[in-house]
Motif scaffolding. Structure first.
Motif, short mmCIF file in Angstrom:
data_model
loop_
_atom_site.label_atom_id
_atom_site.label_comp_id
_atom_site.label_asym_id
_atom_site.label_seq_id
_atom_site.Cartn_x
_atom_site.Cartn_y
_atom_site.Cartn_z
N ALA A 1 0.83 -1.21 0.00
CA ALA A 1 0.00 0.00 0.00
C ALA A 1 0.86 1.26 0.00
O ALA A 1 0.55 2.25 -0.67
N LEU A 2 1.96 1.22 0.75
CA LEU A 2 2.80 2.42 0.87
C LEU A 2 3.48 2.79 -0.44
O LEU A 2 3.91 3.93 -0.63
N SER A 3 3.59 1.82 -1.36
CA SER A 3 4.25 2.12 -2.63
C SER A 3 3.25 2.54 -3.70
O SER A 3 3.61 2.71 -4.85
N GLN A 4 1.96 2.65 -3.30
CA GLN A 4 0.93 3.02 -4.28
C GLN A 4 0.98 4.52 -4.60
O GLN A 4 1.47 5.32 -3.82
N ALA B 1 -0.93 11.64 -1.52
CA ALA B 1 -1.26 12.14 -0.19
C ALA B 1 -0.07 12.86 0.43
O ALA B 1 -0.20 13.92 1.03
N ARG B 2 1.12 12.26 0.22
CA ARG B 2 2.32 12.90 0.76
C ARG B 2 2.61 14.21 0.02
O ARG B 2 2.98 15.22 0.63
N ALA B 3 2.41 14.16 -1.29
CA ALA B 3 2.73 15.32 -2.11
C ALA B 3 1.87 16.52 -1.75
O ALA B 3 2.32 17.66 -1.79
N LYS B 4 0.61 16.24 -1.37
CA LYS B 4 -0.23 17.39 -1.04
C LYS B 4 -0.02 17.83 0.39
O LYS B 4 -0.76 18.66 0.91
N GLU C 1 2.54 12.48 8.01
CA GLU C 1 2.87 11.07 7.85
C GLU C 1 1.88 10.19 8.61
O GLU C 1 1.47 9.13 8.15
N ARG C 2 1.45 10.67 9.78
CA ARG C 2 0.50 9.90 10.59
C ARG C 2 -0.80 9.67 9.82
O ARG C 2 -1.35 8.57 9.83
N LEU C 3 -1.26 10.68 9.15
CA LEU C 3 -2.51 10.59 8.40
C LEU C 3 -2.33 9.70 7.16
O LEU C 3 -3.20 8.91 6.82
N VAL C 4 -1.17 9.85 6.53
CA VAL C 4 -0.90 9.05 5.33
C VAL C 4 -0.89 7.57 5.68
O VAL C 4 -1.55 6.75 5.04
N VAL C 5 -0.14 7.25 6.75
CA VAL C 5 -0.02 5.84 7.13
C VAL C 5 -1.34 5.32 7.67
O VAL C 5 -1.84 4.28 7.27
N HIS D 1 -4.65 6.47 4.74
CA HIS D 1 -4.56 6.08 3.34
C HIS D 1 -4.00 4.68 3.15
O HIS D 1 -4.56 3.87 2.44
N ALA D 2 -2.88 4.39 3.82
CA ALA D 2 -2.23 3.10 3.59
C ALA D 2 -2.91 1.99 4.40
O ALA D 2 -3.30 0.97 3.85
N LEU D 3 -3.08 2.23 5.70
CA LEU D 3 -3.55 1.16 6.58
C LEU D 3 -4.93 0.64 6.17
O LEU D 3 -5.16 -0.56 6.11
N ARG D 4 -5.83 1.56 5.85
CA ARG D 4 -7.19 1.12 5.52
C ARG D 4 -7.20 0.18 4.34
O ARG D 4 -7.96 -0.77 4.31
N ASN D 5 -6.37 0.47 3.36
CA ASN D 5 -6.32 -0.40 2.19
C ASN D 5 -5.55 -1.69 2.47
O ASN D 5 -5.90 -2.75 1.96
N ALA D 6 -4.52 -1.57 3.30
CA ALA D 6 -3.71 -2.75 3.59
C ALA D 6 -4.51 -3.76 4.40
O ALA D 6 -4.27 -4.96 4.32
#
Lengths: 315, 293
Positions: free
Chosen positions: A208-211, A217-220, A224-228, A231-236
């Protein structure tokens, strides 16, 4: 989605049919004449033996025996224990809450340890914390459950005297005592689950983190807490939920030795005692019941997978 | 080997096998696991020469003595030397692990190939049977089979082999289905090769790497299964030493003689850990998609 479910059911029903044939064949393969075992002291009397054979349909063709057996199983009649003199169905029902309690506690321990560790080691990939967590997971996978159990009894019961070494108290009789008798076996089983879940969570999180959406999300400028976390955890977690359901199914049946060591009267102890008592209807019943639970839970896992993965809903 | 750094395997003309071997050798944990495996594999047949005592010799003068210089692992409830018994026990465990997995591969791979290449209905029938077997928990199936066959080490191995075979059916079938749609198999079919030849010559060699990984990990699982069956009294029969049955009798003396439980368990743990390390290392080394050199 409904088409997928239908197709899945189309797989489950033949599987269950084949399973029933195998379980029935298992009894045919068992050594010893059931009539001789059941007759007990009257085994010398041919009239008694013939009567028992007729009662159990043992004098009928195999196909007829199978059909009558499956007919009764479909009506919830799993046969009659030869040793405990109780219907096998009732016997299984009395053990179910014990095994369920143990499985649930182990599962909670497994998830609470496994998932956060998997996330941590994915986020800190190739850092010391990743190595440590991976090392512990490898230990958990390689550690034979029953040995860990014996070692825990040695440490917590014999040396420290904190917990009772074995036995079981039902939850509704004395919740505190019940927790004390089940916490060690639950921990033993939970560590195994945690190791498996950790490895899968880590793999899913790395994926997920490489998506692209994580990069976006990081670019905008999201933290990091929100991204992980969002965005990542929910999909993972989607594959992890499926896997967790299957692991729970294995817990409902896989506790054979752990129950033996801690003298917990669940499915595992039931089947082992039945094997040694040559109580074949019970062996048959437990094998069938655990397999049934497993098949149902993997069906649930598939449905959960569809429920939380919107992409599959429209397909 | 460091001279290849910076260039790809294709440029250097390195074969996949030697590349995998090089990557495996560079994998420190896997090599550590391999060393442990080799130590056990060498020690097991040499047990009669390595063991300081006869593993079956009982003595009333040394019941349950804690570890000392003469008895490094102590003595058991019959005065037998625990170190000697652990050494001899390695035979039962390693034999059970390798032979049972060998059997599972011999059953599972051909059946899986037939399922993958044999057409729709063959596939459906075989897959449903494998599903049915996989839905019975591994250990419960092994216990039921071992109980039917009778308590003995050979029967425990047969029971484990049968219980483990559907995993190999599933793996082989999946890989065969994947290979069936590749260009080289298409080409082989176009050249008029019969299905059995396509399976053996064109598909099988390509699925050996994942099979090797799965087999190594399955040995670890089979060793635990053998120990479990022996623990329950369904494997190696006493007085012959096996780690599982040693743990079973150790449980009764856990308060006074904890060393009886520590050493056989440690042996199981070490061997299983070693096989898992080798399996993980093989997976990393054999994965062609892996970017690691």
């Amino acid at each position: 989605m409904w088409l997928f479910l239908l197709r899945r059911l189309g797989q489950v029903i033949p599987t269950l049919l084949i399973l029933s044939v195998m379980v029935f064949a298992l009894q045919q393969l068992m050594p010893g004449d059931p009539a001789l075992i059941l007759a007990g002291e009257e085994r010398g009397d041919p009239v008694v033996l013939a009567q028992i054979r007729a009662e159990l349909l043992l004098d009928r063709p195999l196909a007829e025996q199978y059909l009558s057996w499956i007919w009764r199983v479909l009506h919830g009649d799993f046969g009659f224990s030869w040793r405990i003199h109780m219907p096998v169905g009732d016997l299984i029902l009395t053990k179910l809450p014990v095994t369920f309690q143990l499985a649930l506690m182990s599962f909670v321990i497994g998830v609470l340890i496994g998932v956060p560790c998997g996330v941590l080691s994915a986020v800190w990939r190739d850092r010391p914390i990743d190595w440590v967590i991976n090392g512990i997971a490898l230990f958990g996978i390689s550690m034979p459950n029953f040995w860990l159990g014996i070692m825990m009894i040695l440490f917590f019961s014999v040396d420290l005297g904190w917990l009772p070494p074995s036995g079981y108290v039902p939850l509704w009789e004395d919740p505190w005592m019940s927790l004390q008798t089940t916490i060690m076996p639950a921990f033993v089983l939970g560590t195994g689950v945690a190791s498996v879940l950790m490895r899968h969570t880590r793999a899913a999180m790395l994926g997920a983190l490489s998506q692209d959406y994580v990069r976006t999300a990081r670019a905008k400028g999201l933290g990091e807490r929100l991204v992980v976390g969002k965005h990542a955890l929910r999909n993972a977690l989607i594959p992890v939920v499926t896997l967790g359901t299957i692991e729970f199914g294995r817990l409902m049946a896989g506790a054979v030795l752990t129950e033996q060591i801690f003298s917990i009267p669940g499915f595992g102890k039931l089947v082992v005692d039945a094997v040694f008592n040559r109580d074949y209807p019970v062996v048959q019943g437990v094998v069938l019941a655990t397999a049934l639970i497993f098949v149902m839970l993997s069906l649930v896992a598939d449905m959960l997978y569809m429920a939380i993965n919107p992409r599959l809903r429209t397909a | 080997m460091s001279s290849t750094a910076g260039s790809t395997a294709i440029e250097t003309g390195e074969s996949p096998a030697s590349r995998a071997l090089r990557r495996f050798m560079a994998h420190k944990l896997a090599m550590f696991g391999l060393i442990i495996v080799v130590i056990f594999v060498v020690a097991a047949p040499l047990a009669p020469w390595l063991a300081p005592f006869d593993p079956l010799e009982t003595s009333w003068s040394r019941l349950r003595k804690p570890p000392s210089l003469t008895h490094l692992f102590g003595t058991d409830e019959n005065g037998r030397d625990v170190l000697s018994r652990v050494l001899y026990g390695a035979r039962a465990s390693l034999m059970a692990g390798t032979i049972a997995v060998g059997g599972a591969v011999l059953i599972g791979v051909p059946v899986g190939l037939v399922a993958g290449l044999g057409g729709k209905w063959v596939d459906i029938v075989i897959s449903r049977i494998a599903d049915a077997m996989l839905s019975i928990p591994f250990l419960i199936l092994a216990i039921a089979l071992a109980a039917f066959l009778g308590p003995a080490l050979e029967n425990a191995m047969i029971a484990i082999a049968i219980s483990a075979s559907p995993i190999f059916v599933r793996l082989t079938r999946g890989m065969a289905l994947e290979a069936r749609n590749t260009d080289w198999v298409e080409a082989a079919r176009a050249m008029g090769n019969p299905p059995w030849r396509i399976g053996l010559v064109h598909v099988l060699p390509n699925i050996i790497p994942p099979l090797l990984v799965q087999a190594t990990l399955a040995i670890a699982e089979a060793i635990i299964a053998e120990a479990s069956l022996s623990f329950l009294g369904l494997g190696q029969q006493p007085p012959s030493p096996s780690w599982g049955s040693m743990l079973n009798s150790a449980q009764r003396f856990i308060e006074g003689a904890p060393w009886l439980a520590v050493f056989p368990g440690l042996a199981i743990f070490l061997v299983v850990l070693a096989f898992n390390l080798v399996g993980d290392g093989l997976r990393d080394a054999l994965d062609p998609r892996s970017q690691k050199r």
